[in-house]
Design a protein around this motif. Structure first.
Motif, PDB file in Angstrom:
ATOM      1  N   ILE A 162      39.852  25.138  27.161  1.00 21.17           N
ATOM      2  CA  ILE A 162      39.183  26.386  27.534  1.00 21.17           C
ATOM      3  C   ILE A 162      39.798  26.823  28.856  1.00 21.17           C
ATOM      4  O   ILE A 162      39.965  26.002  29.778  1.00 21.17           O
ATOM      5  CB  ILE A 162      37.658  26.215  27.718  1.00 21.17           C
ATOM      6  CG1 ILE A 162      37.021  25.531  26.512  1.00 21.17           C
ATOM      7  CG2 ILE A 162      36.997  27.560  27.963  1.00 21.17           C
ATOM      8  CD1 ILE A 162      36.633  24.099  26.760  1.00 21.17           C
ATOM      9  N   GLU A 163      40.130  28.108  28.969  1.00 28.54           N
ATOM     10  CA  GLU A 163      40.727  28.617  30.207  1.00 28.54           C
ATOM     11  C   GLU A 163      40.047  29.921  30.623  1.00 28.54           C
ATOM     12  O   GLU A 163      39.865  30.829  29.815  1.00 28.54           O
ATOM     13  CB  GLU A 163      42.226  28.850  30.029  1.00 28.54           C
ATOM     14  CG  GLU A 163      42.908  29.297  31.319  1.00 28.54           C
ATOM     15  CD  GLU A 163      44.421  29.396  31.186  1.00 28.54           C
ATOM     16  OE1 GLU A 163      45.097  29.483  32.226  1.00 28.54           O
ATOM     17  OE2 GLU A 163      44.920  29.384  30.046  1.00 28.54           O
ATOM     18  N   VAL A 164      39.691  30.006  31.909  1.00 30.29           N
ATOM     19  CA  VAL A 164      39.087  31.207  32.487  1.00 30.29           C
ATOM     20  C   VAL A 164      40.075  31.795  33.488  1.00 30.29           C
ATOM     21  O   VAL A 164      40.627  31.075  34.322  1.00 30.29           O
ATOM     22  CB  VAL A 164      37.756  30.882  33.192  1.00 30.29           C
ATOM     23  CG1 VAL A 164      37.168  32.132  33.845  1.00 30.29           C
ATOM     24  CG2 VAL A 164      36.765  30.285  32.214  1.00 30.29           C
ATOM     25  N   TYR A 165      40.271  33.138  33.435  1.00 33.87           N
ATOM     26  CA  TYR A 165      41.245  33.759  34.328  1.00 33.87           C
ATOM     27  C   TYR A 165      40.778  35.091  34.924  1.00 33.87           C
ATOM     28  O   TYR A 165      41.567  35.772  35.595  1.00 33.87           O
ATOM     29  CB  TYR A 165      42.589  33.960  33.604  1.00 33.87           C
ATOM     30  CG  TYR A 165      42.467  34.547  32.218  1.00 33.87           C
ATOM     31  CD1 TYR A 165      42.324  35.913  32.012  1.00 33.87           C
ATOM     32  CD2 TYR A 165      42.485  33.710  31.105  1.00 33.87           C
ATOM     33  CE1 TYR A 165      42.216  36.439  30.741  1.00 33.87           C
ATOM     34  CE2 TYR A 165      42.362  34.226  29.833  1.00 33.87           C
ATOM     35  CZ  TYR A 165      42.235  35.596  29.650  1.00 33.87           C
ATOM     36  OH  TYR A 165      42.108  36.108  28.376  1.00 33.87           O
ATOM     37  N   GLN A 166      39.534  35.467  34.721  1.00 36.58           N
ATOM     38  CA  GLN A 166      39.013  36.684  35.343  1.00 36.58           C
ATOM     39  C   GLN A 166      37.731  36.365  36.115  1.00 36.58           C
ATOM     40  O   GLN A 166      36.898  35.585  35.639  1.00 36.58           O
ATOM     41  CB  GLN A 166      38.742  37.778  34.308  1.00 36.58           C
ATOM     42  CG  GLN A 166      40.012  38.427  33.766  1.00 36.58           C
ATOM     43  CD  GLN A 166      39.729  39.620  32.881  1.00 36.58           C
ATOM     44  OE1 GLN A 166      38.584  40.037  32.732  1.00 36.58           O
ATOM     45  NE2 GLN A 166      40.768  40.171  32.282  1.00 36.58           N
ATOM     46  N   LYS A 167      37.580  37.013  37.277  1.00 32.68           N
ATOM     47  CA  LYS A 167      36.460  36.704  38.175  1.00 32.68           C
ATOM     48  C   LYS A 167      35.107  37.129  37.613  1.00 32.68           C
ATOM     49  O   LYS A 167      34.070  36.627  38.036  1.00 32.68           O
ATOM     50  CB  LYS A 167      36.668  37.347  39.543  1.00 32.68           C
ATOM     51  CG  LYS A 167      36.674  38.866  39.528  1.00 32.68           C
ATOM     52  CD  LYS A 167      36.882  39.420  40.930  1.00 32.68           C
ATOM     53  CE  LYS A 167      36.859  40.944  40.933  1.00 32.68           C
ATOM     54  NZ  LYS A 167      37.044  41.492  42.301  1.00 32.68           N
ATOM     55  N   GLU A 168      35.102  38.085  36.652  1.00 32.02           N
ATOM     56  CA  GLU A 168      33.837  38.544  36.089  1.00 32.02           C
ATOM     57  C   GLU A 168      33.190  37.505  35.168  1.00 32.02           C
ATOM     58  O   GLU A 168      32.008  37.602  34.852  1.00 32.02           O
ATOM     59  CB  GLU A 168      34.042  39.842  35.303  1.00 32.02           C
ATOM     60  CG  GLU A 168      34.430  41.045  36.142  1.00 32.02           C
ATOM     61  CD  GLU A 168      35.903  41.079  36.509  1.00 32.02           C
ATOM     62  OE1 GLU A 168      36.279  41.886  37.368  1.00 32.02           O
ATOM     63  OE2 GLU A 168      36.668  40.269  35.926  1.00 32.02           O
ATOM     64  N   VAL A 169      33.960  36.518  34.760  1.00 34.15           N
ATOM     65  CA  VAL A 169      33.459  35.525  33.806  1.00 34.15           C
ATOM     66  C   VAL A 169      32.640  34.452  34.522  1.00 34.15           C
ATOM     67  O   VAL A 169      33.076  33.883  35.527  1.00 34.15           O
ATOM     68  CB  VAL A 169      34.626  34.865  33.045  1.00 34.15           C
ATOM     69  CG1 VAL A 169      34.108  33.792  32.091  1.00 34.15           C
ATOM     70  CG2 VAL A 169      35.432  35.912  32.283  1.00 34.15           C
TER      71      VAL A 169
END
Length: 232
Positions: A162-169
């Motif tokens: 799993i990868e997160v790359y946006q600050k809104e998440v």
């Protein structure tokens, strides 16, 4: 018969005294029932004219508002504003409490664990906005793209990363967001198992939590949780 002059004067004085009263009586008789002649009320009219309303003298329509009611309204508005602020603060606190601390024994990112199946993930997250296959690895990985993060599945249709790359998440990890300073990340997660100018990482059970950092700004660029057989 000749009337003495003094009696003529007496008669004149009496006539002058009687005539105004008769005139007032005639005026009152000529007016409709319930009305009175203004000639009989000069003092009352003068008193009424002399009495002024302080609110009218000010010329300000707001002065006509009942002062106790106005104060009550101001207090009520202040209370509503305070209640609204308290409600927002409570919502923020509740939102923070929803995210648990990172658990190395049961690692998750955006609420997804590495042991979950593709069907379970799509039940949680819905249909992806895009999907593609990564062929440049040992085994092909099918990647599902969502808004601001992605999930990769191996050939067994189990979560590979799993990868997160946006600050809104919302990362699902308390105190961690994209664009945070590296110092804040370490404060939230504790001492890392590995730290460089580019990477901060934490070992977990059959997994690794890897956080990519911009070496110039020291801000968090991405977070990735993936399977490993041993800590890298």
């Amino acid at each position: 018969m000749k009337i003495p002059i003094k009696w003529m004067y007496v008669g004149l004085i009496i006539s002058l005294a009687i005539l105004p009263s008769c005139s007032n009586m005639m005026d009152s008789a000529s007016l409709p029932t319930g009305q009175t002649s203004t000639k009989t009320q000069p003092a009352a009219n003068q008193a009424a004219a002399g009495s002024t309303d302080p609110n009218q003298e000010s010329g300000d329509p707001n002065d006509a508002i009942d002062q106790p009611s106005k104060k009550k309204l101001e207090i009520s508005s202040s209370k509503d504003s305070k209640d609204s602020k308290d409600s927002k603060d409570s919502n923020k606190a509740a939102k923070k409490q929803e995210e648990p601390a990172f658990d190395p024994q049961n690692p998750k990112l955006v609420g997804i664990a590495l042991s979950e199946s593709k069907s379970k993930v799509t039940n949680k997250l819905g249909k992806p906005s895009d999907q593609y296959t990564m062929d440049d690895v040992d085994e092909p990985i099918e990647v599902y793209e969502y808004n601001g993060f992605s999930v990769g599945f191996n050939v067994s249709n189990m979560v590979e990363f799993i990868e997160v790359y946006q600050k809104e998440v919302a990362t699902g990890i308390r105190g961690i967001r994209i664009n945070q300073h590296a110092d804040q990340v370490i404060k939230a997660l504790g001492k890392p198992d590995r730290e460089t100018d580019y990477v901060i990482s934490y070992n977990a059970k059959d997994a690794l939590l890897k956080l990519d950092v911009d070496p110039m700004t020291h801000l968090l660029q991405s977070i990735k949780l993936f399977q490993v057989t041993k800590a890298e």
